[in-house]
Design an enzyme around this catalytic site. Structure first.
Site, PDB file in Angstrom:
ATOM      1  CE  LYS A 176      -1.992   2.327   3.354  1.00  0.00           C
ATOM      2  NZ  LYS A 176      -1.755   3.929   2.503  1.00  0.00           N
ATOM      3  CD  GLU A 249      13.583   0.398   9.833  1.00  0.00           C
ATOM      4  OE1 GLU A 249      13.319   1.031  10.283  1.00  0.00           O
ATOM      5  OE2 GLU A 249      13.805  -0.277   9.291  1.00  0.00           O
ATOM      6  CB  CYS A 283      13.033   8.234   9.166  1.00  0.00           C
ATOM      7  SG  CYS A 283      13.732   7.204   7.821  1.00  0.00           S
ATOM      8  CD  GLU A 384       9.699  12.542  12.868  1.00  0.00           C
ATOM      9  OE1 GLU A 384       8.334  12.295  12.685  1.00  0.00           O
ATOM     10  OE2 GLU A 384      10.044  11.602  11.955  1.00  0.00           O
TER      11      GLU A 384
HETATM   12  P1  NAD Z   1       1.625   7.981   8.388  1.00  0.00           P
HETATM   13  O1  NAD Z   1       2.554   7.036   9.728  1.00  0.00           O
HETATM   14  O2  NAD Z   1       1.122   8.878   8.767  1.00  0.00           O
HETATM   15  O3  NAD Z   1       1.801   6.566   6.958  1.00  0.00           O
HETATM   16  C1  NAD Z   1       2.535   6.246   7.064  1.00  0.00           C
HETATM   17  C2  NAD Z   1       1.076   4.968   6.066  1.00  0.00           C
HETATM   18  O4  NAD Z   1       1.066   3.974   6.362  1.00  0.00           O
HETATM   19  C3  NAD Z   1       0.352   5.514   4.855  1.00  0.00           C
HETATM   20  O5  NAD Z   1       0.606   4.504   3.730  1.00  0.00           O
HETATM   21  C4  NAD Z   1      -0.653   5.229   6.014  1.00  0.00           C
HETATM   22  O6  NAD Z   1      -1.351   5.597   4.575  1.00  0.00           O
HETATM   23  C5  NAD Z   1      -0.687   4.236   6.464  1.00  0.00           C
HETATM   24  N1  NAD Z   1      -1.949   4.122   7.319  1.00  0.00           N
HETATM   25  C6  NAD Z   1      -1.954   4.896   7.850  1.00  0.00           C
HETATM   26  N2  NAD Z   1      -3.017   4.805   9.184  1.00  0.00           N
HETATM   27  C7  NAD Z   1      -2.963   3.532   9.347  1.00  0.00           C
HETATM   28  C8  NAD Z   1      -3.612   2.314   9.661  1.00  0.00           C
HETATM   29  N3  NAD Z   1      -4.434   2.399  10.592  1.00  0.00           N
HETATM   30  N4  NAD Z   1      -3.050   0.788   9.138  1.00  0.00           N
HETATM   31  C9  NAD Z   1      -2.389   0.865   8.832  1.00  0.00           C
HETATM   32  N5  NAD Z   1      -1.833   1.683   7.880  1.00  0.00           N
HETATM   33  C10 NAD Z   1      -2.001   2.828   8.037  1.00  0.00           C
HETATM   34  O7  NAD Z   1       3.440   8.689   7.843  1.00  0.00           O
HETATM   35  P2  NAD Z   1       3.538   9.289   6.700  1.00  0.00           P
HETATM   36  O8  NAD Z   1       3.183  10.509   7.257  1.00  0.00           O
HETATM   37  O9  NAD Z   1       2.946   8.976   5.683  1.00  0.00           O
HETATM   38  O10 NAD Z   1       5.864   9.772   7.071  1.00  0.00           O
HETATM   39  C11 NAD Z   1       6.207  10.134   7.953  1.00  0.00           C
HETATM   40  C12 NAD Z   1       6.882   9.777   9.135  1.00  0.00           C
HETATM   41  O11 NAD Z   1       7.650   8.434   9.052  1.00  0.00           O
HETATM   42  C13 NAD Z   1       7.867  10.386   9.799  1.00  0.00           C
HETATM   43  O12 NAD Z   1       7.337   9.807  11.155  1.00  0.00           O
HETATM   44  C14 NAD Z   1       8.875   9.808  10.039  1.00  0.00           C
HETATM   45  O13 NAD Z   1       9.951   9.684  10.175  1.00  0.00           O
HETATM   46  C15 NAD Z   1       8.567   8.155   8.796  1.00  0.00           C
HETATM   47  N6  NAD Z   1       9.425   7.100   8.618  1.00  0.00           N
HETATM   48  C16 NAD Z   1       9.684   6.645   9.664  1.00  0.00           C
HETATM   49  C17 NAD Z   1      11.065   5.998   8.505  1.00  0.00           C
HETATM   50  C18 NAD Z   1      11.762   4.223   8.942  1.00  0.00           C
HETATM   51  O14 NAD Z   1      13.178   4.040   8.471  1.00  0.00           O
HETATM   52  N7  NAD Z   1      12.032   4.558  10.505  1.00  0.00           N
HETATM   53  C19 NAD Z   1      11.194   6.029   7.407  1.00  0.00           C
HETATM   54  C20 NAD Z   1      11.047   7.591   6.072  1.00  0.00           C
HETATM   55  C21 NAD Z   1       9.550   7.807   7.657  1.00  0.00           C
END
Ligand code: NAD
Length: 482
Positions: A176, A249, A283, A384
């Site tokens: 997804k 992650e 991240c 963050e």
């Molecule tokens: P997010 O958590 O809002 O969304 C991530 C994904 O999860 C999207 O595809 C979203 O549609 C999906 N999602 C939303 N609700 C869900 C649910 N209830 N169940 C399952 N999936 C769901 O994150 P974002 O705003 O897209 O990305 C930013 C965040 O990601 C930041 O906190 C960043 O630090 C983190 N990030 C971490 C890494 C890492 O490797 N540690 C890498 C990149 C980004």
């Protein structure tokens, strides 16, 4: 490009078929009135169809000789690399980052796929013991259907970090994408899927409800998720009733510790690549910088001078150092953090210049900020920010800075900056994080041989290296008594 006839339509990919009954518009975060793509809106029924397609394809893919799987996936890595020129501009328009950043996403994605897949044959070889009493074979077998959920900030590489180990070890996949960056990623996944048996690689679009349906589906055996820590908690909850293996992650609040022997100019040359790239939406970006009190003013002045040279504009503007933030929620979150910082005792310095200021209100644009004279305990240091804002905190001694660096529920990456290698290593070993870099903290710091991931609430498990592959297999121990 406002005409809807010229925008790509991005459907689900289920069992080798592209489908979309409902479409929504996806907009350019740097030109809010421009439609970039029309994207399928998924439902729990689409998730069910995709998981069943992946489940049906599993036995055939699992039984495909590993050398054949590897060959197909190495060809897929070439497809990713070869798609960069054509698809990076589309990624810029849905993501907001500049062209070089989108190209980096494709290049890292291709490299990650190629390297991980090349480890698979050796990794999957069974460990065997043959003695007078028995023959034992410990074999690594795929788990079945893997669900992968990715965010918007680096969609290509974050997907390839999951696709490579999942498919190389014989699992099938339902992915997804983020609703904020669905287009370029899906187009490259369609190309890869065309080279694989139908159902091995499936894509379902949608929001959190689609992600939740994937996490809860009983035929999904593993969930690998990259995203925010708050969403990560929901993933754990949704997978609990069916006891799925999870890799998470999550967010980070990476500290960079400058020691008193560091050379300011040399530090800034490298460190700045890890602060404002992708407008800080990475991240493992440097999210708080600790500087010895005696060197604070000079370091802060030099940092501000450098940051003041940045120009912010649309990602396709070749003059732009970086682009707008990706979406409204992220934009408002950073604005709110800036407001709270403005009303504190810290000094908020706005730097850089606007390219094409008349278009500024038609996107989520924000100039880079440095927060001076800020306490370690301030929200801008503890939360963050995921935006172009960095706090600069003065410290008095090494004990204090180590305790501050570790005083966080996050523990993704971190860095130490020094001219003394032994001192750097000693300090690195005291930091609580998945990775600590010495004299580097940006994409340059990454090496595919190093497992990547976080501790504490930055996640569970690791990606890349053989540790990353091991997350996608179960060990099956077989013993024949003689
Ligand atoms: P997010 O958590 O809002 O969304 C991530 C994904 O999860 C999207 O595809 C979203 O549609 C999906 N999602 C939303 N609700 C869900 C649910 N209830 N169940 C399952 N999936 C769901 O994150 P974002 O705003 O897209 O990305 C930013 C965040 O990601 C930041 O906190 C960043 O630090 C983190 N990030 C971490 C890494 C890492 O490797 N540690 C890498 C990149 C980004």
């Amino acid at each position: 490009m406002t005409s809807q006839t010229t925008v790509p339509q991005i459907g689900h990919l289920i069992g080798g078929q592209i489908s979309a009954t409902h479409l929504r518009n996806a907009y350019d975060p740097g030109r809010l009135d421009e439609v970039v793509a029309q994207v399928a809106v998924g439902t729990a029924q689409d998730v069910d169809r995709a998981v069943r397609a992946a489940h049906a394809a599993f036995p055939g893919w699992r039984d495909t000789p590993v050398a054949e799987r590897v060959q197909k996936l190495l060809a897929a890595a070439e497809l990713v690399a070869g798609s960069a020129c054509e698809l990076a501009p589309l990624l810029v328009r849905e993501h907001g980052g500049v062209l070089g950043e989108a190209q980096t996403d494709f290049a890292l994605g291709a490299g990650s796929l190629q390297y991980t897949v090349s480890l698979a044959e050796e990794f999957l070889r069974p460990v065997q013991f043959d003695d007078e009493q028995s023959f034992i074979s410990v074999e690594k077998v795929p788990r079945g259907v893997v669900a992968a959920i990715v965010p918007w900030n680096m969609p290509v590489v974050l997907t390839m970090m999951k696709l490579a180990p999942a498919l190389a070890t014989g699992n099938t996949l339902v992915l997804k994408p983020s609703p904020f960056t669905p287009a370029a990623l899906t187009l490259v996944l369609h190309r890869i899927a065309d080279t694989l048996p139908p159902g091995v690689l499936n894509v379902v679009h949608g929001e959190g409800d689609v992600g939740a349906a994937l996490c809860g589906h009983p035929l999904v055996r593993k969930v690998v998720f990259t995203g925010g820590t708050t969403t990560g908690r929901k993933v754990v909850e949704a997978t609990a009733s069916t006891i799925k293996n999870v890799t998470l992650e999550l967010g980070g609040n990476d500290p960079a510790i400058v020691l008193d022997d560091a050379d300011t100019d040399a530090v800034l040359d490298r460190m700045l690549k890890g602060v404002y790239t992708r407008s800080g939406q990475i991240c493992f970006a440097v999210k708080r910088i600790y500087v010895p009190r005696g060197r604070y003013r000079r370091f802060a002045d030099a940092l501000c001078d450098r940051v003041n040279e940045y120009a912010v504009g649309h990602g396709l503007d070749p003059q732009a150092s970086f682009g707008p933030l990706n979406n409204e929620a992220q934009f408002k979150k950073v604005l709110s953090l800036l407001d709270r910082t403005r009303s504190s005792s810290a000094t908020l310095v706005e730097l850089g210049r606007k390219l094409d200021p008349s278009s500024w209100d038609n996107g989520y644009y924000l100039l880079p900020h440095v927060v001076r004279d800020v306490e370690h305990s301030a929200p801008v240091s503890c939360e963050e920010q995921f935006g172009p804002v960095v706090p600069l905190i003065a410290y008095d001694d090494e004990e204090q800075v180590v305790s501050w660096a570790n005083d966080s529920e996050y523990g993704l990456c971190s860095s130490v900056w020094t001219t003394d290698p032994d001192r750097g290593l000693a300090m690195a070993r005291r930091i609580e994080a998945g990775s600590t870099f010495i004299n580097t903290h940006s994409f340059e710091s990454l090496d595919l041989r190093m497992p990547f991931g976080g501790i504490k609430q930055s996640g569970i498990g690791r990606e890349w290296s053989t540790t990353g592959l091991s997350a996608y297999v179960e060990e099956h121990a077989i013993r024949r008594l003689k």
